[in-house]
Design a protein around this motif. Structure first.
Motif, PDB file in Angstrom:
ATOM      1  N   VAL A  24       2.083  63.702  60.205  1.00  0.00           N
ATOM      2  CA  VAL A  24       3.295  64.213  60.851  1.00  0.00           C
ATOM      3  C   VAL A  24       4.318  64.661  59.800  1.00  0.00           C
ATOM      4  O   VAL A  24       4.947  65.722  59.925  1.00  0.00           O
ATOM      5  CB  VAL A  24       3.903  63.147  61.777  1.00  0.00           C
ATOM      6  N   ALA A  25       4.488  63.862  58.739  1.00  0.00           N
ATOM      7  CA  ALA A  25       5.461  64.205  57.692  1.00  0.00           C
ATOM      8  C   ALA A  25       5.060  65.482  56.961  1.00  0.00           C
ATOM      9  O   ALA A  25       5.908  66.348  56.687  1.00  0.00           O
ATOM     10  CB  ALA A  25       5.591  63.036  56.711  1.00  0.00           C
ATOM     11  N   LEU A  26       3.791  65.618  56.617  1.00  0.00           N
ATOM     12  CA  LEU A  26       3.352  66.804  55.881  1.00  0.00           C
ATOM     13  C   LEU A  26       3.372  68.049  56.761  1.00  0.00           C
ATOM     14  O   LEU A  26       3.716  69.153  56.285  1.00  0.00           O
ATOM     15  CB  LEU A  26       1.946  66.563  55.317  1.00  0.00           C
ATOM     16  N   LEU A  27       3.042  67.924  58.041  1.00  0.00           N
ATOM     17  CA  LEU A  27       3.139  69.065  58.950  1.00  0.00           C
ATOM     18  C   LEU A  27       4.589  69.445  59.206  1.00  0.00           C
ATOM     19  O   LEU A  27       4.894  70.628  59.428  1.00  0.00           O
ATOM     20  CB  LEU A  27       2.441  68.734  60.268  1.00  0.00           C
ATOM     21  N   ARG A  28       5.484  68.467  59.196  1.00  0.00           N
ATOM     22  CA  ARG A  28       6.910  68.767  59.346  1.00  0.00           C
ATOM     23  C   ARG A  28       7.379  69.700  58.244  1.00  0.00           C
ATOM     24  O   ARG A  28       8.165  70.632  58.483  1.00  0.00           O
ATOM     25  CB  ARG A  28       7.702  67.467  59.303  1.00  0.00           C
ATOM     26  N   ASN A  29       6.914  69.472  57.022  1.00  0.00           N
ATOM     27  CA  ASN A  29       7.319  70.324  55.910  1.00  0.00           C
ATOM     28  C   ASN A  29       6.803  71.747  56.080  1.00  0.00           C
ATOM     29  O   ASN A  29       7.420  72.699  55.586  1.00  0.00           O
ATOM     30  CB  ASN A  29       6.805  69.745  54.593  1.00  0.00           C
ATOM     31  N   ARG A  30       5.666  71.909  56.770  1.00  0.00           N
ATOM     32  CA  ARG A  30       5.084  73.241  56.969  1.00  0.00           C
ATOM     33  C   ARG A  30       5.626  73.924  58.217  1.00  0.00           C
ATOM     34  O   ARG A  30       5.953  75.108  58.195  1.00  0.00           O
ATOM     35  CB  ARG A  30       3.560  73.109  57.076  1.00  0.00           C
ATOM     36  N   LEU A  31       5.694  73.171  59.322  1.00  0.00           N
ATOM     37  CA  LEU A  31       6.056  73.761  60.610  1.00  0.00           C
ATOM     38  C   LEU A  31       7.542  73.667  60.919  1.00  0.00           C
ATOM     39  O   LEU A  31       8.009  74.291  61.879  1.00  0.00           O
ATOM     40  CB  LEU A  31       5.265  73.064  61.720  1.00  0.00           C
ATOM     41  N   LYS A  32       8.282  72.868  60.156  1.00  0.00           N
ATOM     42  CA  LYS A  32       9.712  72.637  60.399  1.00  0.00           C
ATOM     43  C   LYS A  32       9.964  72.075  61.795  1.00  0.00           C
ATOM     44  O   LYS A  32      11.009  72.335  62.412  1.00  0.00           O
ATOM     45  CB  LYS A  32      10.521  73.931  60.213  1.00  0.00           C
ATOM     46  N   SER A  33       9.008  71.312  62.307  1.00  0.00           N
ATOM     47  CA  SER A  33       9.145  70.747  63.644  1.00  0.00           C
ATOM     48  C   SER A  33       8.244  69.524  63.751  1.00  0.00           C
ATOM     49  O   SER A  33       7.212  69.427  63.072  1.00  0.00           O
ATOM     50  CB  SER A  33       8.761  71.771  64.708  1.00  0.00           C
ATOM     51  N   GLU A  34       8.648  68.602  64.637  1.00  0.00           N
ATOM     52  CA  GLU A  34       7.848  67.417  64.922  1.00  0.00           C
ATOM     53  C   GLU A  34       7.500  67.319  66.397  1.00  0.00           C
ATOM     54  O   GLU A  34       7.069  66.268  66.879  1.00  0.00           O
ATOM     55  CB  GLU A  34       8.589  66.158  64.459  1.00  0.00           C
ATOM     56  N   GLU A  35       7.707  68.438  67.115  1.00  0.00           N
ATOM     57  CA  GLU A  35       7.323  68.493  68.514  1.00  0.00           C
ATOM     58  C   GLU A  35       5.823  68.715  68.639  1.00  0.00           C
ATOM     59  O   GLU A  35       5.227  69.441  67.830  1.00  0.00           O
ATOM     60  CB  GLU A  35       8.072  69.617  69.230  1.00  0.00           C
ATOM     61  N   ILE A  36       5.224  68.105  69.651  1.00  0.00           N
ATOM     62  CA  ILE A  36       3.779  68.246  69.833  1.00  0.00           C
ATOM     63  C   ILE A  36       3.411  69.693  70.094  1.00  0.00           C
ATOM     64  O   ILE A  36       2.365  70.180  69.642  1.00  0.00           O
ATOM     65  CB  ILE A  36       3.306  67.336  70.978  1.00  0.00           C
ATOM     66  N   SER A  37       4.262  70.421  70.801  1.00  0.00           N
ATOM     67  CA  SER A  37       3.968  71.820  71.119  1.00  0.00           C
ATOM     68  C   SER A  37       3.863  72.694  69.871  1.00  0.00           C
ATOM     69  O   SER A  37       3.189  73.729  69.891  1.00  0.00           O
ATOM     70  CB  SER A  37       5.044  72.378  72.058  1.00  0.00           C
ATOM     71  N   SER A  38       4.522  72.291  68.782  1.00  0.00           N
ATOM     72  CA  SER A  38       4.468  73.091  67.559  1.00  0.00           C
ATOM     73  C   SER A  38       3.115  72.985  66.862  1.00  0.00           C
ATOM     74  O   SER A  38       2.836  73.753  65.942  1.00  0.00           O
ATOM     75  CB  SER A  38       5.575  72.650  66.597  1.00  0.00           C
ATOM     76  N   TYR A  39       2.262  72.029  67.294  1.00  0.00           N
ATOM     77  CA  TYR A  39       0.941  71.879  66.704  1.00  0.00           C
ATOM     78  C   TYR A  39      -0.103  72.786  67.356  1.00  0.00           C
ATOM     79  O   TYR A  39      -1.288  72.714  67.008  1.00  0.00           O
ATOM     80  CB  TYR A  39       0.460  70.424  66.845  1.00  0.00           C
ATOM     81  N   ALA A  40       0.324  73.627  68.285  1.00  0.00           N
ATOM     82  CA  ALA A  40      -0.618  74.441  69.050  1.00  0.00           C
ATOM     83  C   ALA A  40      -1.452  75.345  68.129  1.00  0.00           C
ATOM     84  O   ALA A  40      -0.919  76.026  67.256  1.00  0.00           O
ATOM     85  CB  ALA A  40       0.135  75.298  70.072  1.00  0.00           C
ATOM     86  N   GLY A  41      -2.763  75.312  68.343  1.00  0.00           N
ATOM     87  CA  GLY A  41      -3.661  76.219  67.630  1.00  0.00           C
ATOM     88  C   GLY A  41      -3.844  75.919  66.162  1.00  0.00           C
ATOM     89  O   GLY A  41      -4.340  76.780  65.422  1.00  0.00           O
ATOM     90  N   LEU A  42      -3.495  74.716  65.709  1.00  0.00           N
ATOM     91  CA  LEU A  42      -3.626  74.410  64.283  1.00  0.00           C
ATOM     92  C   LEU A  42      -5.082  74.435  63.817  1.00  0.00           C
ATOM     93  O   LEU A  42      -5.347  74.626  62.632  1.00  0.00           O
ATOM     94  CB  LEU A  42      -3.023  73.033  63.980  1.00  0.00           C
ATOM     95  N   ILE A  43      -6.015  74.265  64.748  1.00  0.00           N
ATOM     96  CA  ILE A  43      -7.423  74.248  64.364  1.00  0.00           C
ATOM     97  C   ILE A  43      -7.860  75.582  63.755  1.00  0.00           C
ATOM     98  O   ILE A  43      -8.766  75.636  62.929  1.00  0.00           O
ATOM     99  CB  ILE A  43      -8.315  73.920  65.603  1.00  0.00           C
ATOM    100  N   HIS A  44      -7.166  76.660  64.109  1.00  0.00           N
ATOM    101  CA  HIS A  44      -7.539  77.986  63.627  1.00  0.00           C
ATOM    102  C   HIS A  44      -7.045  78.244  62.210  1.00  0.00           C
ATOM    103  O   HIS A  44      -7.642  79.051  61.489  1.00  0.00           O
ATOM    104  CB  HIS A  44      -6.982  79.061  64.567  1.00  0.00           C
ATOM    105  N   VAL A  45      -5.962  77.580  61.822  1.00  0.00           N
ATOM    106  CA  VAL A  45      -5.385  77.848  60.507  1.00  0.00           C
ATOM    107  C   VAL A  45      -5.516  76.664  59.548  1.00  0.00           C
ATOM    108  O   VAL A  45      -5.549  76.849  58.333  1.00  0.00           O
ATOM    109  CB  VAL A  45      -3.895  78.253  60.639  1.00  0.00           C
ATOM    110  N   SER A  46      -5.568  75.443  60.088  1.00  0.00           N
ATOM    111  CA  SER A  46      -5.651  74.245  59.243  1.00  0.00           C
ATOM    112  C   SER A  46      -6.646  73.264  59.857  1.00  0.00           C
ATOM    113  O   SER A  46      -6.263  72.195  60.352  1.00  0.00           O
ATOM    114  CB  SER A  46      -4.270  73.591  59.097  1.00  0.00           C
ATOM    115  N   PRO A  47      -7.929  73.596  59.850  1.00  0.00           N
ATOM    116  CA  PRO A  47      -8.909  72.718  60.509  1.00  0.00           C
ATOM    117  C   PRO A  47      -9.015  71.335  59.867  1.00  0.00           C
ATOM    118  O   PRO A  47      -9.274  70.344  60.558  1.00  0.00           O
ATOM    119  CB  PRO A  47     -10.220  73.495  60.381  1.00  0.00           C
ATOM    120  N   GLY A  48      -8.815  71.242  58.556  1.00  0.00           N
ATOM    121  CA  GLY A  48      -8.936  69.957  57.890  1.00  0.00           C
ATOM    122  C   GLY A  48      -7.936  68.947  58.392  1.00  0.00           C
ATOM    123  O   GLY A  48      -8.287  67.782  58.657  1.00  0.00           O
ATOM    124  N   ILE A  49      -6.675  69.358  58.544  1.00  0.00           N
ATOM    125  CA  ILE A  49      -5.639  68.432  58.986  1.00  0.00           C
ATOM    126  C   ILE A  49      -5.855  68.039  60.436  1.00  0.00           C
ATOM    127  O   ILE A  49      -5.527  66.917  60.854  1.00  0.00           O
ATOM    128  CB  ILE A  49      -4.233  69.044  58.765  1.00  0.00           C
TER     129      ILE A  49
END
Length: 552
Positions: A406-431
């Motif tokens: 959550v902390a590392l994605l916050r630095n990338r997405l500038k958000s901690e809302e669950i909706s901001s994680y949409a479609g991450l499998i297409h760009v960051s499959p490892g995380i």
């Protein structure tokens, strides 16, 4: 004729006991103290301000972890796999204020190992910045020192002091994000609730000590059985019950158990994710360890009453019945509420906060089973405490991994809302795969460490049922635990559904998370143990089994 008190002999014995016995077994805590002093000097002296506070903190906690590991190996060689009585492998420190045993050694090693990983994570996530680093790590290590004292507390006065030492720095940590009203509000709520809980707990301790005439935990059960066997004159039984409930308020606050959980979701949402990770893992581990010590102190039969049904033995049985039902009620309500409330959350930190509440409920179920079996099946009680220790060790990697992502994605997405994680499998499959591993493990599905941990907890409930120790309550807790595991499937998998099946937002401008990086290596280092301990768990369980000697 009473011999005269020789102050010189008394001071000499105290000095010898402190230097030869107490301090050598207090080395991890001394390392934390020395590191805190050095960090404060870095803040005060201009020449030391250029030193990296994170590096200093990491060096100090590495030394603490090393000494904790040495102490664990030392006491492990004494205990082995035998069923030695708890008194045979315990050493009282500083005049009986603290105790060193296998339970202390294991939990202290867990806390020290967590601090090593935690400091590395904070360095990679960027919180704190260089200006606030010394303050941040001083507060973290100061709170951790209090948690180490919670794990080894042997006196009700030390129980209160350790809880406050762990809590007060946490209030400041919750408000470390400057300029954010949510962070300041979180710190204020945390401090107000904490002050109220501390006052209630201290008054409860004063009632207990006033009736029993002792503050030493090993003496509590004997004195309580004596008072209760005498018929509870002058309302002493009611005073003891009231004092015990008040003491449980302070423990429930540290565990964020319902109904003393109100601070937890707001604090986790308002504070940085890194602070949430610290409160979720370290604070819960110390609080559960303290609950085990206090619960056993109030329900373990004295040595001369362990056999037979003397008046004292009957009295302590009634007290144990009361303790088991209080812990069991807290466990059932906490677990159910945490899972139900997590279902409707849209913020990832709030979801993990309610998840933390739910897992505190699972842990309290095993504590209730251990206390219920302590006089009926010592081996079953030891296995239940071992289940708690194993759960805490695996929970370290699961929850620290979740908050780290959550902390590392916050630095990338500038958000901690669950909706901001949409479609991450297409760009960051490892995380996404890493998040899937920790969330599925938190559910308790095989073949991950969370499954083994939850299986051991439920096994302790089954052992209590088969041994006839509070069977109706244990059966109820088993059904409630299984039901809540099913509930947790929905909100954990909903996060993975958003990450994998929801379309990528058109307004997302962040770069993909590079999993082949130092941050990716850190997340991998947290996720791999979750997989490894799910398959090869016997080694960790053998270590956790040493901690269960406290119940034998």
């Amino acid at each position: 004729m009473t011999p005269e008190l020789n102050v010189g002999i008394l001071l000499n014995e105290l000095f010898v006991d402190t230097v030869r016995v107490s301090l050598p077994l207090f080395r991890p805590e001394l390392c934390l103290v020395a590191t805190i002093v050095l960090l404060l000097l870095c803040r005060m002296l201009p020449l030391l301000r250029y030193l990296d506070s994170g590096g200093i903190a990491l060096g100090g906690v590495c030394f603490a972890a090393w000494y904790a590991y040495i102490d664990f190996l030392s006491i492990g060689s004494q205990v082995g796999d035998s069923l030695l009585p708890a008194t045979a492998v315990r050493t009282e420190l500083f005049g009986g204020l603290l105790v060193f045993d296998s339970f202390t050694a294991f939990l202290r090693l867990v806390l020290a190992g967590f601090l090593v990983l935690y400091v590395v994570l904070t360095k990679l996530s960027g919180i704190p910045d260089r200006e606030d680093g010394a303050d941040f790590y001083s507060l973290v290590l100061g709170s951790s020192l209090g948690m180490c004292l919670m794990v080894s507390a042997n006196n009700l006065l030390m129980v209160f002091m350790a809880v406050e030492m762990a809590s007060v720095p946490s209030y400041a940590l919750a408000g470390m994000l400057k300029g954010r009203p949510a962070s300041s509000e979180a710190a204020l709520k945390y401090a107000i609730y904490g002050a109220g809980a501390a006052g209630v707990m201290l008054y409860g301790i004063s009632l207990i000590s006033g009736v029993l005439g002792t503050l030493v935990l090993p003496d509590v059960s004997f004195e309580m059985s004596r008072v209760l066997a005498a018929g509870g004159t002058s309302g002493s039984t009611m005073v003891l019950c009231l004092g015990g409930l008040m003491l449980s308020v302070g423990l429930a606050f540290k565990l964020s158990a319902v109904p003393f959980h109100f601070w937890c979701p707001d604090v986790f949402e308002g504070a940085a994710a890194e602070v949430g990770a610290f409160l979720s893992v370290a604070s819960k581990a110390a609080a559960i360890a303290l609950l085990v010590r206090v619960a056993f102190a109030f329900s373990t039969p004295a040595s001369d009453d362990a056999v037979g049904m003397s008046a004292n033995a009957v009295a302590i049985t009634d007290a144990r019945h009361f303790v088991v039902y209080v812990i069991g009620l807290f466990a059932a309500v906490t677990c159910t509420f945490g899972n139900l409330a997590a279902y409707g959350q849209t913020n990832m930190k709030r979801l993990l906060a309610y998840s933390t509440i739910a897992h505190a409920g699972y842990l309290m179920m095993a504590v209730a089973a251990a206390v219920a079996m302590v006089a009926i099946s010592p081996q079953g009680a030891r296995d239940a405490v071992s289940a708690v220790a194993f759960y805490l060790a695996t929970y370290l990697f699961m929850n620290l991994g979740a908050f780290g992502i959550v902390a590392l994605l916050r630095n990338r997405l500038k958000s901690e809302e669950i909706s901001s994680y949409a479609g991450l499998i297409h760009v960051s499959p490892g995380i996404v795969i890493a998040m899937a591993v920790v969330l599925v493990s938190l559910i308790g599905l095989p073949p991950l460490a969370g499954f083994v941990a939850k299986f051991l907890v439920f096994s302790s409930l089954v052992d209590a049922i088969t041994s006839g120790a509070e069977s109706p309550l244990m059966l109820s807790l088993l059904v409630i635990g299984g039901f809540n595991t099913v509930i947790s499937l929905f909100y954990y998998l909903r996060v993975l559904k958003v990450m994998t099946f929801d379309p990528v937002p058109e307004d997302r401008v962040s770069e993909p998370f590079p999993f082949v990086s130092i941050s990716g290596a850190m997340i991998t280092g947290l996720v791999l143990p979750v997989v490894i301990f799910g398959v090869f768990w016997s080694g960790l369980y053998a270590a956790a089994h040493l901690a269960g000697v406290i119940a034998s």
